[in-house]
Design an enzyme around this catalytic site. Structure first.
Site, mmCIF file in Angstrom:
data_model
loop_
_atom_site.group_PDB
_atom_site.id
_atom_site.type_symbol
_atom_site.label_atom_id
_atom_site.label_comp_id
_atom_site.label_asym_id
_atom_site.label_seq_id
_atom_site.Cartn_x
_atom_site.Cartn_y
_atom_site.Cartn_z
ATOM 1 N N ASP A 6 -2.735 -5.023 0.774
ATOM 2 C CA ASP A 6 -2.168 -6.283 1.255
ATOM 3 C C ASP A 6 -2.818 -6.812 2.535
ATOM 4 O O ASP A 6 -3.172 -7.997 2.613
ATOM 5 C CB ASP A 6 -0.654 -6.174 1.426
ATOM 6 C CG ASP A 6 -0.202 -4.971 2.247
ATOM 7 O OD1 ASP A 6 -1.054 -4.255 2.809
ATOM 8 O OD2 ASP A 6 1.018 -4.742 2.318
ATOM 9 N N GLN B 188 0.819 -1.204 0.000
ATOM 10 C CA GLN B 188 0.000 0.000 0.000
ATOM 11 C C GLN B 188 0.860 1.264 0.000
ATOM 12 O O GLN B 188 2.077 1.207 0.185
ATOM 13 C CB GLN B 188 -0.920 0.006 1.226
ATOM 14 C CG GLN B 188 -1.973 -1.100 1.195
ATOM 15 C CD GLN B 188 -2.985 -0.942 2.310
ATOM 16 O OE1 GLN B 188 -2.929 -1.611 3.324
ATOM 17 N NE2 GLN B 188 -3.941 -0.043 2.113
ATOM 18 N N HIS B 189 0.192 2.386 -0.219
ATOM 19 C CA HIS B 189 0.730 3.726 0.031
ATOM 20 C C HIS B 189 1.725 4.259 -1.000
ATOM 21 O O HIS B 189 2.049 5.444 -0.980
ATOM 22 C CB HIS B 189 1.398 3.816 1.412
ATOM 23 C CG HIS B 189 0.633 3.182 2.514
ATOM 24 N ND1 HIS B 189 -0.672 3.533 2.826
ATOM 25 C CD2 HIS B 189 0.972 2.192 3.394
ATOM 26 C CE1 HIS B 189 -1.080 2.796 3.843
ATOM 27 N NE2 HIS B 189 -0.115 1.987 4.196
#
Length: 511
Positions: free
Chosen positions: A236, A79-80
């Site tokens: 995830d 992520q991110h």
């Protein structure tokens, strides 16, 4: 047949799953991370794409007949990360990853520009999230920022490569700090605080939605008879939750990986940023989750093994099958700072209460207990946010130790389940979402929990002793913070309730 793809930081995994949810084939391709400056962490998105092609080429090689019948593809991933695209959809710079810490100053800039961010986005601004990364690019790479037309997260960029559409699911979007998590829509105020608008954002969908169709050329490459649709999919942790069957309010799991996660599925948006609890959308419609994080879980035991020039199994073999009292030593596992409840990237750990009569096994026990106390801080943060856990499945490398799980159960005062065959991870959850997007079956009929080997109950004889140990553990933090900040010359930044927190962002867990 369904394909699940998990694009992690160290590797990309792809699995092929049949109608009985059996994994027929799997391939993993390693990835590397570049760190051109201290605290930077980047990857070239093209390397993800090359890894995806290699992995699915491998699935075709291993199971060509099954590949021909694939109906859906699901994606999971780190992520991110910020993939910045220009006017021709070209990648403008390497992706800044989740564990990049360069944008510490920009976190404060973002919260100053958007004072309601914690209430709306459900999280404290940390360098790992996407929005501060864009503020850093705007300040330090203005020529790149002015050419940004779209911002995609890693798995959304892979979807774009697979089908040509820019689409993101709610769970991954929650990790940007641009999503109104309660309303499940992009926040104009959050985007404006970063100098962006909704024009730069992908279309939002639920993880179980159909969200694109594989291009005909790629379907032909992999021998798939009819181009399958792609699911909205998940970030995830949400994908791992789907794989573990953590889909109803109150379902929980504890990940005892390099870092640690305590996850709880919720039926509403319940932020608790005062305790550094993450509150995000789940990959399932009208479902959310809360998450407490400890930055050094199994890595604490690995560190202790390195100090003793032995392996983890040797340390564990020196311990009894069951402990009858807490260690006389106290270990605080702040080797990389701590997330929940302090969001302090600068505090460092310690052994306390040492004397000459302590031998290595008792110090190893203290390490196991210190990590358990960190998880107790996370559990109490979840309780403060309105989630009362009934039990939790335990996953991750540390879950192989039955003793550690029993200690965790007693410190948390919570029944913990050992799994019979280990967890399947994000790729398996992604494959389940692929199936749901195609069949629209009842989620609870598909997202079943894994087979559990046993449930370890809290030892009532240890409840009071561990409660007292927890009090000592918490009392030590202010002193350790003062020492750590003095050693590193760290400035203090006021946080909730007057606490002075640094910023940190570590991997939620190795799931």
């Amino acid at each position: 047949m369904y394909i699940g793809i998990d694009a992690g930081t160290s590797g990309l995994k792809a699995i092929l799953v049949d109608e009985q949810q059996h994994v027929l084939a799997n391939r993993t391709v390693k990835l590397s991370v570049q760190s051109p400056h201290n605290g930077w962490s980047e990857q070239n998105p093209e390397h993800w794409w090359e890894a995806l092609l290699e992995a699915l080429d491998g699935l075709k090689e291993d199971a060509p007949q099954a590949m021909a019948q694939v109906k859906g593809i699901g994606l999971s991933g780190q992520q991110h990360g910020a993939v910045l695209l220009g006017a021709q959809d070209q990648v403008l710079r390497p992706c800044i990853l989740w564990n990049d810490v360069r944008s510490d100053t920009e976190c404060r800039t973002f919260e100053h520009a958007f004072p309601q961010s914690r209430a709306v986005c459900g999280n404290i601004a940390m360098p790992g999230f996407t929005a501060p990364k864009l503020l850093w690019v705007r300040k330090h790479e203005p020529d790149i920022f002015k050419n940004v037309r779209h911002v995609l997260l890693p798995k959304a960029w892979l979807r774009f490569k697979l089908c040509g559409e820019k689409i993101e699911d709610m769970s991954d979007a929650s990790g940007t700090l641009w999503l109104d998590v309660g309303q499940r829509k992009w926040s104009d105020a959050a985007l404006d605080a970063t100098g962006l608008s909704q024009k730069a954002m992908p279309r939002l969908c639920e993880g179980t939605d159909a969200a694109g169709t594989l291009s005909a050329s790629l379907a032909a490459r992999w021998g798939i008879e009819h181009p399958p649709q792609i699911a909205g999919s998940a970030g995830d942790n949400a994908a791992s939750a789907v794989g573990l069957g953590a889909v109803r309010a109150g379902d929980a799991f504890l990940s005892l990986g390099t870092s640690g996660v305590l996850w709880c599925t919720t039926d509403r948006f319940r932020p608790n940023t005062q305790s550094a609890i993450h509150a995000m959308c789940h990959a399932l419609p009208q479902t959310w989750h809360q998450m407490g994080v400890t930055l050094s879980a199994a890595s604490s035991l690995a560190w202790w093994a390195d100090i003793n020039h032995c392996d983890v199994s040797t340390l564990l073999s020196e311990l009894p099958d069951h402990v009858d009292r807490p260690s006389r030593a106290l270990f605080l596992p702040y080797l990389n700072g701590e997330r929940t409840p302090y969001n302090d990237g600068h505090v460092r750990g310690a052994f306390l209460g040492l004397d000459r009569s302590l031998a290595r096994p008792e110090l190893t026990q203290a390490v196991l207990e210190g990590v358990a106390h960190s998880f107790r801080d996370a559990l109490d943060g979840l309780h403060d946010a309105g989630s009362m856990l009934r039990s939790a499945d335990v996953i991750g490398g540390g879950s192989r130790s039955r003793l550690w799980i029993s200690i965790l159960a007693s410190v948390l005062d919570l029944p913990l389940n050992r799994l019979a065959h280990g967890e399947q991870g994000g790729a398996f959850g992604a494959a389940r979402l692929a199936r749901l997007s195609v069949t629209q079956e009842d989620i609870s009929n598909i997202c079943l929990p894994p087979l559990r080997a046993e449930t370890l109950m809290p030892d009532p004889s240890l409840r009071d002793a561990y409660a007292q140990s927890q009090e000592r553990y918490r009392a030590a933090y202010p002193l350790l913070k003062e020492i750590s900040n003095a050693n590193h010359g760290v400035p203090h930044h006021a946080g909730p309730h007057g606490h002075h927190y640094g910023h940190s962002y570590g991997r939620r867990a190795d799931l």
